[in-house]
Design an enzyme around this catalytic site. Structure first.
Site, PDB file in Angstrom:
ATOM      1  CB  CYS A  31      -1.719  -6.644   1.647  1.00 14.65           C
ATOM      2  SG  CYS A  31      -1.487  -4.651   2.610  1.00 14.65           S
ATOM      3  CG  HIS A  69      -5.700  -8.685   3.518  1.00 13.56           C
ATOM      4  ND1 HIS A  69      -4.971  -9.469   3.935  1.00 13.56           N
ATOM      5  CD2 HIS A  69      -5.108  -7.230   3.896  1.00 13.56           C
ATOM      6  CE1 HIS A  69      -4.053  -8.724   4.406  1.00 13.56           C
ATOM      7  NE2 HIS A  69      -4.117  -7.224   3.962  1.00 13.56           N
ATOM      8  CD  GLU A 105      -6.076 -12.866   2.169  1.00 10.98           C
ATOM      9  OE1 GLU A 105      -6.069 -12.019   0.982  1.00 10.98           O
ATOM     10  OE2 GLU A 105      -5.368 -12.186   3.461  1.00 10.98           O
TER      11      GLU A 105
END
Ligand code: GLN
Length: 206
Positions: A83, A175, A177
């Protein structure tokens, strides 16, 4: 920790670096937060997290982190931007244009999904990395508008490229994560291990 394996660095200036650490814990990969340019000497690769690219840029200029990352990448070390991190890595930034490291030949447009779909969770495809859909979280995400010749598209969501790679540089507009899906981090860790131990590396974490 794997023998002789330097930790994966996570740029920890601003943004959601802690979630990347959590994901690396999950796949049992050692990590180290990178707060100063000198920390790069101790890591095998670098994750640049999501957050606010303009804030991170200030630190790049003031602390010399930008130059240090450029040098780190030029040595062939893997760097992954997610991002805001992807925005910082791009060669061209739109909406509006801003400083960047220019390490991957893409044009990326900031906040490109507009207000209506500020954030969303979608299923994307990364056929070379996973044989099932990959969950992707987009938060005020950018859109990759141009992909240069030397850049491989590894992931798509709808019609858009969302995960791209040029040599040792990897950029995701989402994202990875923030989901349970370990695909992207496992792939990045493998790049770090191959850089250090050569092509024959098998997946020691599994
Ligand atoms: N909109 C942010 C930027 O331009 C990126 C958002 C994010 O990293 N989730 O830097």
């Amino acid at each position: 920790m794997h023998n002789g394996h330097k930790p994966v660095g996570i740029l920890a200036i601003q943004g959601d670096f802690a979630m990347h650490a959590k994901m690396l814990d999950r796949i049992r990969a050692p990590w180290k937060l990178v707060k100063h340019a000198r920390d790069l000497e101790e890591v095998s690769g670098l994750i640049m997290p999501g957050g606010e690219s303009t804030t991170m840029l200030k630190f790049f200029t003031n602390e010399g982190m930008g130059g240090a990352i450029t040098k780190f990448a030029a040595q062939g070390n893997p760097v992954m931007g997610t991002c805001a991190g992807a925005i910082l890595l791009a060669k061209e930034v739109l909406n509006p244009t801003q400083e960047r490291l220019g390490l991957i030949d893409i044009a990326i447009e900031r906040n490109a999904y507009g207000r209506q779909v500020d954030s969303s969770v979608r299923a994307g495809e990364c056929p070379e990395l996973a044989d099932r859909p990959v969950e992707m979280v987009f938060i005020r995400a950018p859109i990759i508008r141009r992909v240069g010749e030397g850049v491989r598209v590894l992931g798509r969501c709808g019609d858009l490229p969302v995960l791209v790679e040029q040599g040792n540089i990897l950029a995701a507009t989402f994202h990875p994560e923030l989901t349970e899906d370990e695909t992207i981090h496992r792939y990045f860790l493998k790049k770090c291990l191959i850089k250090r131990f050569g092509d024959g590396v098998i997946e020691p974490w599994s």
